[in-house]
Structures are given as C-alpha cells and as structure tokens.
Design an enzyme around this catalytic site. Structure first.
Site, PDB file in Angstrom:
ATOM      1  N   GLY A   6     119.571  16.955  92.475  1.00 15.71           N
ATOM      2  CA  GLY A   6     119.606  17.775  93.686  1.00 15.71           C
ATOM      3  C   GLY A   6     118.826  19.050  93.468  1.00 15.71           C
ATOM      4  O   GLY A   6     118.368  19.329  92.353  1.00 15.71           O
ATOM      5  N   SER A  10     122.585  23.171  95.233  1.00 13.74           N
ATOM      6  CA  SER A  10     122.912  22.042  96.117  1.00 13.74           C
ATOM      7  C   SER A  10     124.358  21.588  95.955  1.00 13.74           C
ATOM      8  O   SER A  10     124.881  20.872  96.796  1.00 13.74           O
ATOM      9  CB  SER A  10     121.978  20.863  95.826  1.00 13.74           C
ATOM     10  OG  SER A  10     122.148  20.419  94.484  1.00 13.74           O
ATOM     11  N   GLY A  11     124.991  22.009  94.847  1.00 12.72           N
ATOM     12  CA  GLY A  11     126.346  21.551  94.548  1.00 12.72           C
ATOM     13  C   GLY A  11     126.369  20.418  93.533  1.00 12.72           C
ATOM     14  O   GLY A  11     127.409  19.810  93.301  1.00 12.72           O
ATOM     15  N   SER A  13     126.075  20.437  90.182  1.00  9.65           N
ATOM     16  CA  SER A  13     126.906  20.665  88.994  1.00  9.65           C
ATOM     17  C   SER A  13     128.386  20.480  89.320  1.00  9.65           C
ATOM     18  O   SER A  13     129.127  19.854  88.551  1.00  9.65           O
ATOM     19  CB  SER A  13     126.674  22.068  88.435  1.00  9.65           C
ATOM     20  OG  SER A  13     125.378  22.191  87.905  1.00  9.65           O
ATOM     21  N   ALA A  31     126.346  21.984  77.283  1.00  5.05           N
ATOM     22  CA  ALA A  31     125.580  23.061  77.926  1.00  5.05           C
ATOM     23  C   ALA A  31     124.237  23.184  77.222  1.00  5.05           C
ATOM     24  O   ALA A  31     124.181  23.505  76.036  1.00  5.05           O
ATOM     25  CB  ALA A  31     126.354  24.376  77.843  1.00  5.05           C
ATOM     26  N   HIS A  47     130.614  29.529  85.159  1.00  5.90           N
ATOM     27  CA  HIS A  47     130.748  28.074  85.002  1.00  5.90           C
ATOM     28  C   HIS A  47     131.981  27.743  84.155  1.00  5.90           C
ATOM     29  O   HIS A  47     132.736  26.820  84.472  1.00  5.90           O
ATOM     30  CB  HIS A  47     129.489  27.494  84.360  1.00  5.90           C
ATOM     31  CG  HIS A  47     128.404  27.161  85.340  1.00  5.90           C
ATOM     32  ND1 HIS A  47     127.936  25.891  85.534  1.00  5.90           N
ATOM     33  CD2 HIS A  47     127.698  27.948  86.188  1.00  5.90           C
ATOM     34  CE1 HIS A  47     126.991  25.892  86.453  1.00  5.90           C
ATOM     35  NE2 HIS A  47     126.827  27.135  86.862  1.00  5.90           N
ATOM     36  N   ARG A  51     135.384  25.598  85.298  1.00  7.92           N
ATOM     37  CA  ARG A  51     135.790  24.345  84.653  1.00  7.92           C
ATOM     38  C   ARG A  51     137.235  24.396  84.164  1.00  7.92           C
ATOM     39  O   ARG A  51     137.927  23.381  84.190  1.00  7.92           O
ATOM     40  CB  ARG A  51     134.849  24.034  83.477  1.00  7.92           C
ATOM     41  CG  ARG A  51     133.474  23.604  83.924  1.00  7.92           C
ATOM     42  CD  ARG A  51     132.693  22.990  82.785  1.00  7.92           C
ATOM     43  NE  ARG A  51     132.563  23.854  81.626  1.00  7.92           N
ATOM     44  CZ  ARG A  51     131.591  24.730  81.463  1.00  7.92           C
ATOM     45  NH1 ARG A  51     130.675  24.887  82.390  1.00  7.92           N
ATOM     46  NH2 ARG A  51     131.530  25.466  80.366  1.00  7.92           N
ATOM     47  N   GLU A  59     127.353  23.756  72.967  1.00  8.94           N
ATOM     48  CA  GLU A  59     126.134  24.422  73.396  1.00  8.94           C
ATOM     49  C   GLU A  59     124.980  23.972  72.508  1.00  8.94           C
ATOM     50  O   GLU A  59     125.013  24.155  71.299  1.00  8.94           O
ATOM     51  CB  GLU A  59     126.306  25.939  73.333  1.00  8.94           C
ATOM     52  CG  GLU A  59     127.368  26.459  74.287  1.00  8.94           C
ATOM     53  CD  GLU A  59     127.532  27.970  74.237  1.00  8.94           C
ATOM     54  OE1 GLU A  59     126.821  28.618  73.431  1.00  8.94           O
ATOM     55  OE2 GLU A  59     128.356  28.492  74.989  1.00  8.94           O
TER      56      GLU A  59
END
Length: 199
Positions: A6, A10-11, A13, A31, A47, A51, A59
């Site tokens: 997306g 856009s949403g 994630s 990540a 973020h 979550r 990471e």
C-alpha cells in the site's frame, strides 16, 4: 507467507499487525528501519506503544533467515521497503563506509559528492534480489508464519533523479517477486484492505 502492500499512511502496517495478532499471542516484530533522527525515533516509539507488550521486537535487516523463530505464532516484517533502502546503500558503499569512519553526517542527497548516475542499478538489484531469495527460501523451508509489509511506490510520477528511479525499479521488482512467492497478497487503500491474491 502473506504480503501487505500500500501507499504511505494507507494503514498497511496496522493491517499487517492485525493479521499477525490473529495468528496467536506469541508475536515477533522484525523492525528493519534505521533510526537516524529524533523524528524517526518518535515514530518507532509510537509503533511500539500501538503493538503493546505481547510483541517481541528484533531490530535489523541482515541475515533474517538465521534468526531463532522457535515458538512464534506470527511474524511481522515492517518493512520490505526499508530493507531495500538499506541494502541499496550497503551496495553503494556510502553508508557502510560512513559508519566505519564514524561519519554519521554522510550526505546521501542528490547534492552530495556521490555520483548516483554512475551506480549500476542492475547490479544493485541482483545483489538485493539474492538476499531476498535466500530469505524467502528459509521462510518457505521452515514454514514460518510471516507477514511482510511493503510500499507500493509505482503509482506516482517517474522520479526525477537517478537514485529515485533506480530505487523505484528495484523495489518494484522485489515486490513482484515477493507477491509471486506469497500465498496471499493484500493491497491497503485508505485503511481498507483488498485481497488481490489468494491460494
């Protein structure tokens, strides 16, 4: 493997997180972005807060096929775009050289001393694609419950710069490869997920 694509904001994630949350309570968040400034650090913290505590975070963007995935019900990689960015600059050599020299202020803008028009983007693509092929082979072999988030950046104008065009082309082909490997693909538009591939 599931691919979620997306545009920016856009949403995608958030939808990727919902897919992984539906898989179970033991969740791994991979990540792949690098934190270069305070604004990026604030985004990372937001973020993490969204979550919650049921997520374990790794990471990094290299050698993901070698991670210990034992016991995870679902795995979210956010994002493919960051991996491609990081690998492209690894290939160019500027980022790695700057870090080795302790130069955190390395200039990667089009005004820098790096001649981006001289970069062999076909060779860069081969380098990057090889990494993804190795990674996805491990995902398939181990039957890992992976959801990967990526950006669809090919819907706008042709980028003005050689670096922009090279990056767009590489990410587009990586996305095509991952979509071909995925069992399901979703395209998220204005927060609404549309399934565009099912197996």
């Amino acid at each position: 493997m599931i691919l979620v694509t997306g545009g920016c904001r856009s949403g995608k994630s958030e939808y990727g997180e919902k897919l992984v949350e539906a898989m179970g309570e033991r969740r791994l968040y991979v990540a792949t972005g690098k934190v270069f400034d305070d604004e990026m650090a604030q985004r990372v913290e937001k973020h993490k807060e969204r979550r919650g505590e049921l997520w374990i975070t790794h990471e990094g963007y290299l050698d993901l096929e070698d991670l210990d995935y034992a016991g995870f019900d679902g795995i979210l990689l956010d994002s493919v775009t960051s991996i491609v960015t990081n690998l492209l600059f690894d290939f160019i050599g500027g980022l790695t050289a700057a870090e080795a020299a302790g130069d955190s202020d390395m200039d990667f803008s089009e005004d820098s001393d790096i001649d981006f028009a001289a970069i062999d983007f076909d060779e860069a693509e081969s380098f990057i694609m090889e990494k993804f092929q190795k990674f996805t082979a491990a995902v398939e072999e181990k039957r890992l419950p992976y959801v990967m988030v990526t950006d669809e950046i090919g819907l706008g104008v042709v980028p003005e710069t050689p670096l922009g065009r090279g990056f767009r082309d590489i990410l587009g082909r990586v996305n095509q490869y991952l979509a071909a490997q995925a069992e399901r693909v979703y395209f998220v538009i204005s927060g609404i997920p549309v399934q565009i591939k099912a197996e």
